[in-house]
Design a protein around this motif. Structure first.
Motif, PDB file in Angstrom:
ATOM      1  N   CYS A 190      57.127  74.600  39.525  1.00  0.00           N
ATOM      2  CA  CYS A 190      58.002  75.692  39.086  1.00  0.00           C
ATOM      3  C   CYS A 190      57.080  76.777  38.556  1.00  0.00           C
ATOM      4  CB  CYS A 190      58.960  75.196  38.008  1.00  0.00           C
ATOM      5  SG  CYS A 190      59.982  76.504  37.288  1.00  0.00           S
ATOM      6  N   LEU A 191      56.751  77.738  39.400  1.00  0.00           N
ATOM      7  CA  LEU A 191      55.696  78.693  39.071  1.00  0.00           C
ATOM      8  C   LEU A 191      56.059  80.098  39.538  1.00  0.00           C
ATOM      9  CD1 LEU A 191      52.722  78.803  37.957  1.00  0.00           C
ATOM     10  CD2 LEU A 191      52.013  78.745  40.354  1.00  0.00           C
ATOM     11  N   LEU A 192      55.928  81.068  38.635  1.00  0.00           N
ATOM     12  CA  LEU A 192      56.040  82.475  39.001  1.00  0.00           C
ATOM     13  C   LEU A 192      54.627  83.008  39.139  1.00  0.00           C
ATOM     14  CD1 LEU A 192      58.047  84.839  39.454  1.00  0.00           C
ATOM     15  CD2 LEU A 192      57.660  85.450  37.047  1.00  0.00           C
ATOM     16  N   LEU A 193      54.287  83.473  40.333  1.00  0.00           N
ATOM     17  CA  LEU A 193      52.917  83.857  40.658  1.00  0.00           C
ATOM     18  C   LEU A 193      52.847  85.333  41.035  1.00  0.00           C
ATOM     19  CD1 LEU A 193      49.984  82.911  41.197  1.00  0.00           C
ATOM     20  CD2 LEU A 193      50.730  82.286  43.509  1.00  0.00           C
ATOM     21  N   ARG A 194      51.877  86.022  40.447  1.00  0.00           N
ATOM     22  CA  ARG A 194      51.652  87.443  40.740  1.00  0.00           C
ATOM     23  C   ARG A 194      50.807  87.564  42.010  1.00  0.00           C
ATOM     24  NH1 ARG A 194      51.287  92.031  37.227  1.00  0.00           N
ATOM     25  NH2 ARG A 194      51.434  90.641  35.425  1.00  0.00           N
ATOM     26  N   LYS A 195      51.351  88.238  43.011  1.00  0.00           N
ATOM     27  CA  LYS A 195      50.657  88.318  44.301  1.00  0.00           C
ATOM     28  C   LYS A 195      49.327  89.064  44.214  1.00  0.00           C
ATOM     29  CE  LYS A 195      51.010  89.723  49.105  1.00  0.00           C
ATOM     30  NZ  LYS A 195      51.840  90.303  50.159  1.00  0.00           N
ATOM     31  N   SER A 196      49.280  90.162  43.471  1.00  0.00           N
ATOM     32  CA  SER A 196      48.032  90.928  43.409  1.00  0.00           C
ATOM     33  C   SER A 196      46.906  90.106  42.792  1.00  0.00           C
ATOM     34  CB  SER A 196      48.239  92.230  42.631  1.00  0.00           C
ATOM     35  OG  SER A 196      48.715  91.972  41.324  1.00  0.00           O
ATOM     36  N   ALA A 197      47.216  89.229  41.852  1.00  0.00           N
ATOM     37  CA  ALA A 197      46.197  88.335  41.290  1.00  0.00           C
ATOM     38  C   ALA A 197      45.792  87.299  42.327  1.00  0.00           C
ATOM     39  CB  ALA A 197      46.729  87.662  40.032  1.00  0.00           C
ATOM     40  N   MET A 198      46.773  86.727  43.001  1.00  0.00           N
ATOM     41  CA  MET A 198      46.501  85.709  44.012  1.00  0.00           C
ATOM     42  C   MET A 198      45.556  86.244  45.092  1.00  0.00           C
ATOM     43  SD  MET A 198      49.165  83.931  46.667  1.00  0.00           S
ATOM     44  CE  MET A 198      49.495  85.532  47.386  1.00  0.00           C
ATOM     45  N   LEU A 199      45.750  87.489  45.512  1.00  0.00           N
ATOM     46  CA  LEU A 199      44.935  88.061  46.579  1.00  0.00           C
ATOM     47  C   LEU A 199      43.496  88.305  46.153  1.00  0.00           C
ATOM     48  CD1 LEU A 199      47.448  90.574  48.203  1.00  0.00           C
ATOM     49  CD2 LEU A 199      46.744  88.328  49.049  1.00  0.00           C
ATOM     50  N   GLN A 200      43.225  88.333  44.852  1.00  0.00           N
ATOM     51  CA  GLN A 200      41.853  88.494  44.373  1.00  0.00           C
ATOM     52  C   GLN A 200      41.052  87.203  44.479  1.00  0.00           C
ATOM     53  OE1 GLN A 200      41.774  90.142  40.414  1.00  0.00           O
ATOM     54  NE2 GLN A 200      43.180  91.777  40.956  1.00  0.00           N
ATOM     55  N   ALA A 201      41.757  86.070  44.501  1.00  0.00           N
ATOM     56  CA  ALA A 201      41.094  84.759  44.568  1.00  0.00           C
ATOM     57  C   ALA A 201      40.877  84.373  46.029  1.00  0.00           C
ATOM     58  CB  ALA A 201      41.957  83.717  43.865  1.00  0.00           C
ATOM     59  N   PRO A 202      39.941  83.468  46.276  1.00  0.00           N
ATOM     60  CA  PRO A 202      39.782  82.964  47.644  1.00  0.00           C
ATOM     61  C   PRO A 202      41.064  82.281  48.105  1.00  0.00           C
ATOM     62  CG  PRO A 202      37.948  82.286  46.244  1.00  0.00           C
ATOM     63  CD  PRO A 202      38.982  82.889  45.345  1.00  0.00           C
ATOM     64  N   PRO A 203      41.278  82.180  49.407  1.00  0.00           N
ATOM     65  CA  PRO A 203      42.468  81.476  49.898  1.00  0.00           C
ATOM     66  C   PRO A 203      42.507  80.048  49.359  1.00  0.00           C
ATOM     67  CG  PRO A 203      41.381  82.628  51.690  1.00  0.00           C
ATOM     68  CD  PRO A 203      40.472  82.730  50.498  1.00  0.00           C
ATOM     69  N   PHE A 204      43.720  79.522  49.222  1.00  0.00           N
ATOM     70  CA  PHE A 204      43.880  78.156  48.752  1.00  0.00           C
ATOM     71  C   PHE A 204      43.067  77.213  49.629  1.00  0.00           C
ATOM     72  CE2 PHE A 204      47.876  80.220  47.537  1.00  0.00           C
ATOM     73  CZ  PHE A 204      47.918  79.903  46.188  1.00  0.00           C
ATOM     74  N   ASN A 205      42.400  76.257  48.988  1.00  0.00           N
ATOM     75  CA  ASN A 205      41.681  75.238  49.737  1.00  0.00           C
ATOM     76  C   ASN A 205      41.795  73.920  48.998  1.00  0.00           C
ATOM     77  OD1 ASN A 205      39.245  74.786  47.965  1.00  0.00           O
ATOM     78  ND2 ASN A 205      39.107  76.994  48.295  1.00  0.00           N
TER      79      ASN A 205
END
Length: 196
Positions: A145-160
């Motif tokens: 159950c997570l609200l995630l900010r897309k602009s922050a997510m895009l700064q990180a490497p893709p999920f692995n």
């Protein structure tokens, strides 16, 4: 709600028809249904069996969450299929977002540790449910159950899958913290975690 993405990893045609019929009945701007190769019942398998199940989960989940990079909104609510949040989840988690916050999680109990939250501190120590109170800055949480900010997510490497020693969600939270983002958990958002 403007957009919904449903990712199905089941080969069950009845379930697929039920989900696509439900999506078609919604009053939303758009939706996407994504069928991934079957990992039927993998999420319910005992992850304590590292070789048979745990690593398979760690490889599968990033494939699901990579689709978040294609969303059109800044804030994306993730609810996993065995998690039931309270009705006011969107408003409550969104209210906790600040400029320096990448993610706000609800409180979800682990199915692998009685009385433990799916959340960890900066040293990756898991929080007991009894220690969860109010709004907490944490090292990271699961994605139940997570609200995630897309602009922050895009700064990180893709999920692995984090290799052999790290969980994909722990690794992702660590990357965001290194970039200066905060990860919060709102303990008032108590979720029901099915089939623990």
């Amino acid at each position: 709600i403007t957009d919904i993405i449903v990712t199905n990893t089941s080969d069950d045609p009845i379930f697929r028809n039920d989900v696509t019929s439900w999506l078609a009945s919604l009053s939303v701007h758009s939706y996407r249904y994504i069928q991934l190769p079957s990992t039927n019942r993998l999420a319910d398998a005992d992850r304590k069996n590292v070789n048979a199940n745990y690593r398979a989960v760690q490889a599968t989940m990033p494939r699901i969450y990579r689709h978040l990079r294609d969303t059109t909104t800044e804030y994306n609510l993730i609810i996993e299929d065995d998690v039931l949040p309270p009705e006011n989840v969107i408003e409550t988690l969104l209210h906790q977002m600040r400029q320096d916050v990448a993610a706000v999680s609800g409180l979800v109990e682990s199915r692998y540790g009685v009385g433990l939250a799916i959340a960890h501190d900066l040293q990756q120590v898991t929080y007991p449910m009894s220690a969860c109170n109010g709004l907490m800055t944490v090292g990271g949480t699961g994605f139940g159950c997570l609200l995630l900010r897309k602009s922050a997510m895009l700064q990180a490497p893709p999920f692995n899958n984090g290799g052999r020693t790290q969980n994909y969600d722990v690794e992702f939270a660590r990357c965001l913290r290194q970039l200066g983002w905060k990860w919060l958990m709102d303990c008032s958002v108590r979720c029901i975690h099915g089939e623990k």
